[in-house]
Scaffold this motif. Structure first.
Motif, short mmCIF file in Angstrom:
data_model
loop_
_atom_site.label_atom_id
_atom_site.label_comp_id
_atom_site.label_asym_id
_atom_site.label_seq_id
_atom_site.Cartn_x
_atom_site.Cartn_y
_atom_site.Cartn_z
N LEU A 1 101.02 121.16 43.56
CA LEU A 1 101.46 121.26 44.99
C LEU A 1 99.90 120.03 45.81
O LEU A 1 99.27 120.40 45.94
N PRO A 2 101.87 119.72 46.96
CA PRO A 2 100.46 118.83 47.68
C PRO A 2 99.58 119.76 49.27
O PRO A 2 100.30 119.69 50.19
N VAL A 3 98.84 120.63 48.26
CA VAL A 3 98.44 121.62 49.13
C VAL A 3 97.08 120.68 50.38
O VAL A 3 96.48 121.09 50.87
N LEU A 4 97.04 119.31 49.93
CA LEU A 4 95.07 118.95 50.83
C LEU A 4 96.53 117.64 52.08
O LEU A 4 97.62 117.85 51.89
N ALA A 5 95.24 118.09 52.57
CA ALA A 5 95.75 117.07 53.92
C ALA A 5 96.51 115.69 53.42
O ALA A 5 95.66 115.08 52.49
N GLY A 6 97.07 115.85 54.28
CA GLY A 6 97.76 114.80 54.69
C GLY A 6 99.06 114.38 53.56
O GLY A 6 99.63 113.47 52.83
N GLY A 7 99.37 115.45 52.99
CA GLY A 7 100.03 116.00 51.75
C GLY A 7 99.95 114.79 49.97
O GLY A 7 100.17 114.91 49.64
N ARG A 8 98.14 115.34 50.14
CA ARG A 8 97.61 115.04 48.76
C ARG A 8 97.83 116.16 47.36
O ARG A 8 97.56 117.09 48.07
N VAL B 1 92.60 126.71 45.74
CA VAL B 1 92.89 125.65 46.62
C VAL B 1 93.22 124.01 45.55
O VAL B 1 94.47 123.21 45.45
N ILE B 2 91.92 123.66 44.96
CA ILE B 2 92.00 122.90 44.21
C ILE B 2 92.74 123.10 42.95
O ILE B 2 93.37 122.01 42.92
N VAL B 3 93.06 124.36 42.09
CA VAL B 3 93.80 124.56 40.97
C VAL B 3 95.47 124.25 41.55
O VAL B 3 96.79 123.57 41.31
N ILE B 4 95.89 124.46 42.25
CA ILE B 4 96.99 124.66 43.26
C ILE B 4 97.70 123.50 43.28
O ILE B 4 98.45 122.67 43.37
N GLY B 5 96.02 122.30 44.18
CA GLY B 5 96.74 121.51 44.46
C GLY B 5 96.62 120.54 42.94
O GLY B 5 97.73 119.33 43.41
N LEU B 6 97.38 120.68 41.41
CA LEU B 6 96.94 119.50 40.78
C LEU B 6 98.75 119.77 40.61
O LEU B 6 99.88 118.86 40.05
N ALA C 1 92.15 130.95 50.21
CA ALA C 1 92.48 130.27 49.96
C ALA C 1 94.18 129.51 50.50
O ALA C 1 94.03 128.17 51.15
N ALA C 2 94.90 130.43 51.09
CA ALA C 2 95.97 130.00 52.22
C ALA C 2 95.74 129.50 53.80
O ALA C 2 95.96 128.93 54.12
N LEU C 3 94.22 129.98 53.91
CA LEU C 3 93.16 129.52 55.01
C LEU C 3 92.99 127.61 55.18
O LEU C 3 93.70 127.21 55.98
N ILE C 4 92.67 127.19 53.61
CA ILE C 4 92.44 125.78 53.54
C ILE C 4 93.47 125.59 53.32
O ILE C 4 93.92 124.05 54.02
N VAL C 5 94.61 125.66 52.96
CA VAL C 5 95.93 125.05 52.91
C VAL C 5 96.51 125.20 53.96
O VAL C 5 96.89 123.65 54.47
N VAL C 6 96.52 125.87 54.74
CA VAL C 6 96.74 125.72 56.02
C VAL C 6 96.53 125.13 57.11
O VAL C 6 97.07 124.00 58.12
N LEU C 7 95.08 124.73 57.23
CA LEU C 7 94.40 124.19 57.81
C LEU C 7 94.65 122.28 57.62
O LEU C 7 94.21 121.79 58.03
N GLY C 8 95.11 122.35 56.61
CA GLY C 8 95.49 120.82 55.86
C GLY C 8 96.40 120.47 56.49
O GLY C 8 96.89 119.56 56.83
N LEU C 9 97.92 121.66 57.57
CA LEU C 9 98.95 120.73 57.75
C LEU C 9 98.98 119.82 58.45
O LEU C 9 100.09 119.25 59.17
N PRO C 10 97.86 120.16 59.37
CA PRO C 10 97.93 119.26 60.97
C PRO C 10 98.03 117.87 59.73
O PRO C 10 97.90 116.66 60.61
N GLY C 11 98.07 117.23 59.33
CA GLY C 11 97.47 116.19 58.62
C GLY C 11 95.92 115.35 58.30
O GLY C 11 95.32 116.44 58.23
#
Length: 200
Positions: free
Chosen positions: A78-85, A71-76, A24-34
């Motif tokens: 926090l902006p953990v999806l690419a592009g700060g979404r 990741v999807i639940v955390i994203g509710l 889950a952390a890996l998927i979040v980190v891969l979204g950091l480049p935007g």
């Protein structure tokens, strides 16, 4: 008195939770480049689908699905999806289907990968990653675009053509990594029931 047999299920559950959290952390980190949006449809290019493919190919469908769901639940919140979404922002966009497609994608990759266990093979693994990580995700994405936009089916499919080479590269990377990981850590994904253990 506690025995090693008693402690084994606890260690296994702890290990599974750790693996789910790491991916889950890996998927979040891969979204950091935007993200980069190309074309009039605004479909974003992100690295997070690489994490989804890796989760299915390395953890199997259950733990992989839990990683993506986390990741999807955390994203509710926090902006953990690419592009700060956030998840809600993504689901409100015309490309919501691509995010929803992560769920069946990781299940397809995980299940089909388990079918070829206990030995992971590069070419079948690559084809599995393409099916789950590209065909399935794109199918959900295109349906979402048809629902949320005025695009025709042909236009919605054409709008995604530019992303195929990058996603093929992700599928290749996933297969190459999976070969090495499963060789070093046999048994990471258990064969589906009814399969005979491989002697090779």
């Amino acid at each position: 008195m506690s025995t090693s047999i008693d402690r084994a299920p606890t260690r296994s559950a702890t290990r599974d939770l750790a693996q789910i959290a790491v991916f889950a952390a890996l998927i979040v980190v891969l979204g950091l480049p935007g993200q980069i949006s190309i074309g009039s449809a605004g479909v974003p290019i992100t690295l997070q689908t690489l994490g989804v493919m890796l989760a299915g190919a390395l953890l199997g469908w259950r733990k992989g699905l839990l990683s993506v769901l986390a990741v999807i639940v955390i994203g509710l919140a926090l902006p953990v999806l690419a592009g700060g979404r956030t998840t809600l922002t993504a689901l409100a966009s015309p490309t919501a289907g691509f995010l929803l497609g992560w769920l069946p994608a990781v299940v397809v990759i995980g299940l089909l990968t388990a079918l070829m266990m206990p030995r992971y093979r590069l070419i079948p693994g690559l084809l599995i990653n393409i099916l789950g990580g590209i065909v399935v995700i794109y199918a959900f994405g295109v349906v979402g675009m048809l629902i949320r936009t005025e695009l025709t089916l042909t236009a919605a499919i054409a709008a995604n053509g530019v992303f195929v080479p990058g996603d093929l590269l992700k599928a290749v990377i996933t297969a190459v990594v999976a070969v090495q990981v499963h060789k070093a850590r046999p048994g990471l994904i258990a064969p589906l029931r009814g399969q005979r253990p491989s002697r090779t």
